[in-house]
Design an enzyme around this catalytic site. Structure first.
Site, PDB file in Angstrom:
ATOM      1  N   ARG A  95      36.856  17.376   6.295  1.00 22.56           N
ATOM      2  CA  ARG A  95      37.853  16.304   6.312  1.00 22.56           C
ATOM      3  C   ARG A  95      37.298  14.939   5.936  1.00 22.56           C
ATOM      4  NH1 ARG A  95      41.110  18.420  11.572  1.00 22.56           N
ATOM      5  NH2 ARG A  95      39.063  19.249  12.010  1.00 22.56           N
ATOM      6  N   LYS A 193      53.718  11.531   5.789  1.00 24.17           N
ATOM      7  CA  LYS A 193      53.069  11.481   7.112  1.00 24.17           C
ATOM      8  C   LYS A 193      52.045  10.357   7.157  1.00 24.17           C
ATOM      9  CE  LYS A 193      49.520  14.355   8.115  1.00 24.17           C
ATOM     10  NZ  LYS A 193      48.803  15.616   8.337  1.00 24.17           N
ATOM     11  N   THR A 227      50.554  17.709  13.389  1.00 22.47           N
ATOM     12  CA  THR A 227      51.251  17.575  12.097  1.00 22.47           C
ATOM     13  C   THR A 227      52.519  18.425  12.095  1.00 22.47           C
ATOM     14  OG1 THR A 227      49.211  17.117  10.907  1.00 22.47           O
ATOM     15  CG2 THR A 227      51.013  18.027   9.597  1.00 22.47           C
TER      16      THR A 227
HETATM   17  C1  R5P Z   1      46.050  17.325   6.577  1.00 25.31           C
HETATM   18  O1  R5P Z   1      45.432  16.431   7.069  1.00 25.31           O
HETATM   19  C2  R5P Z   1      45.822  18.779   6.764  1.00 25.31           C
HETATM   20  O2  R5P Z   1      46.332  19.417   5.633  1.00 25.31           O
HETATM   21  C3  R5P Z   1      46.496  19.350   8.005  1.00 25.31           C
HETATM   22  O3  R5P Z   1      47.839  18.961   8.009  1.00 25.31           O
HETATM   23  C4  R5P Z   1      45.834  18.879   9.244  1.00 25.31           C
HETATM   24  O4  R5P Z   1      44.460  19.126   9.225  1.00 25.31           O
HETATM   25  C5  R5P Z   1      46.436  19.515  10.483  1.00 25.31           C
HETATM   26  O5  R5P Z   1      45.846  18.935  11.608  1.00 25.31           O
HETATM   27  P1  R5P Z   1      46.627  18.830  12.985  1.00 25.31           P
HETATM   28  O6  R5P Z   1      47.116  20.212  13.342  1.00 25.31           O
HETATM   29  O7  R5P Z   1      45.587  18.323  13.943  1.00 25.31           O
HETATM   30  O8  R5P Z   1      47.741  17.850  12.818  1.00 25.31           O
END
Ligand code: R5P
Length: 312
Positions: A95, A193, A227
């Site tokens: 990330r 988002k 998310t």
């Molecule tokens: C975007 O940042 C990625 O594609 C995922 O949406 C993210 O890693 C999901 O993380 P979380 O479940 O902690 O929101």
């Protein structure tokens, strides 16, 4: 042609075993133990001299999973394996992949350097968090997508009222490609988002028509689940009829599974790039296997055949 052998770290032996079953070979023998202080002790228990070796290990936390992969590669290199391919179904530490603010590491590049330095000559991986991570390696990277496995599963359901939802703008292209493969004229919607802080998710806007629709949110990772949960709330408030979700990598940290269970998302489909611990299993969660996809890629890499038809 050198013979092929597949070894596994301890992070997902179930997947490695399934890959071997598909390839019709025995899983390579290695002893992996912990010293009393937690350090990892590794010994490859069979001859690998002149062999084309594949090591399966997703590098999710704890960091010992990564270290175990590095130590296995080092052991295989020193045992004169002909070629070592790191098979990393989930590439962790992906990330932080660019220096977008002062005094931050580019973690994904450092991890790539470690893997190459250990002695890997190729990498086979699935759904990297960002495509550019391939370029962090100075060795060939075969980057597969779990899309064929997901398309195969969802195309058996009723798609007549379906829209695919990208949970953030960065995912819009992949969502469009996924919707196209699911069927003609399946529309997509995109969520704008924001991340107010690490692991926090806030929906600013829903782009596209979602009222009265069955929605399939299409993501790469589920970590905290924030998310998906923020997306589901926004989609419901915009009149969504039914909401399901899918993602390749079920990181499922902390209480994410119970949060998803309590949410309006009725089904969450993931793959087995990461082994689901018993306490993370739920009636809402369906796990599909990428073993066939990885086995096919391993077989083609070994034979020097093209793997590009698997890149969809
Ligand atoms: C975007 O940042 C990625 O594609 C995922 O949406 C993210 O890693 C999901 O993380 P979380 O479940 O902690 O929101």
């Amino acid at each position: 042609m050198p013979k092929i052998k597949v070894f596994s770290g301890r992070a997902n032996i179930t997947l490695a075993q399934k890959i071997c079953d598909k390839l019709g070979i025995e899983l390579g023998k290695a002893s992996i133990q912990d010293f009393a202080d937690g350090e990892i002790k590794i010994k490859i228990e069979e001859n690998v001299r002149g062999i084309d070796v594949f090591v399966v290990q997703p590098t999710l936390p704890p960091a010992e999973n990564l270290l175990e992969l590095l130590l296995m590669i080092d052991a295989l290199k020193r045992a004169s394996a002909e070629r070592i391919t790191a098979v990393i179904p989930y590439y962790g530490y992906a990330r932080q992949d660019r220096k977008d603010e002062p005094r931050v590491p580019i973690s994904a590049k450092l991890i790539a350097d470690l893997i190459v330095t250990a002695g890997a000559l190729r990498v086979l991986t699935v759904d990297l968090h960002a495509e550019q991570i391939q370029g962090f390696f100075n060795i060939p990277v075969d980057h597969l997508y779990a899309t064929p496995v997901l398309v195969d599963y969802f195309s058996k359901s009723d798609l007549s009222n379906l829209s695919v939802v990208a949970p953030d703008t960065g995912r819009a292209n992949r969502a469009r490609g996924f919707a196209k493969r699911l069927g003609d004229n399946i529309p997509i919607a995109v969520i704008d988002k924001r991340r107010p802080g690490p692991n926090e998710a806030e929906v600013v806007t829903v782009i596209g028509d979602v009222a009265g629709k069955d929605l399939l949110i299409f993501d790469d990772i589920i970590d905290t689940g924030n998310t998906l949960i923020a997306a589901a709330k926004a989609l419901k408030s915009h009149g969504a009829k039914k909401i399901i979700a899918c993602a390749t990598h079920p990181v499922f940290s902390k209480n994410s599974v119970s949060k998803l269970e309590a949410s309006s998302i009725t089904e969450v489909t993931v793959t087995d790039t990461i082994l689901l611990a018993p306490e993370k299993q739920s009636k809402k969660i369906t796990v599909l296997s990428v073993a066939g996809l990885l086995a096919e890629a391993i077989s083609r890499i070994h034979k020097g055949e093209s793997v590009s038809s698997l890149f969809i």
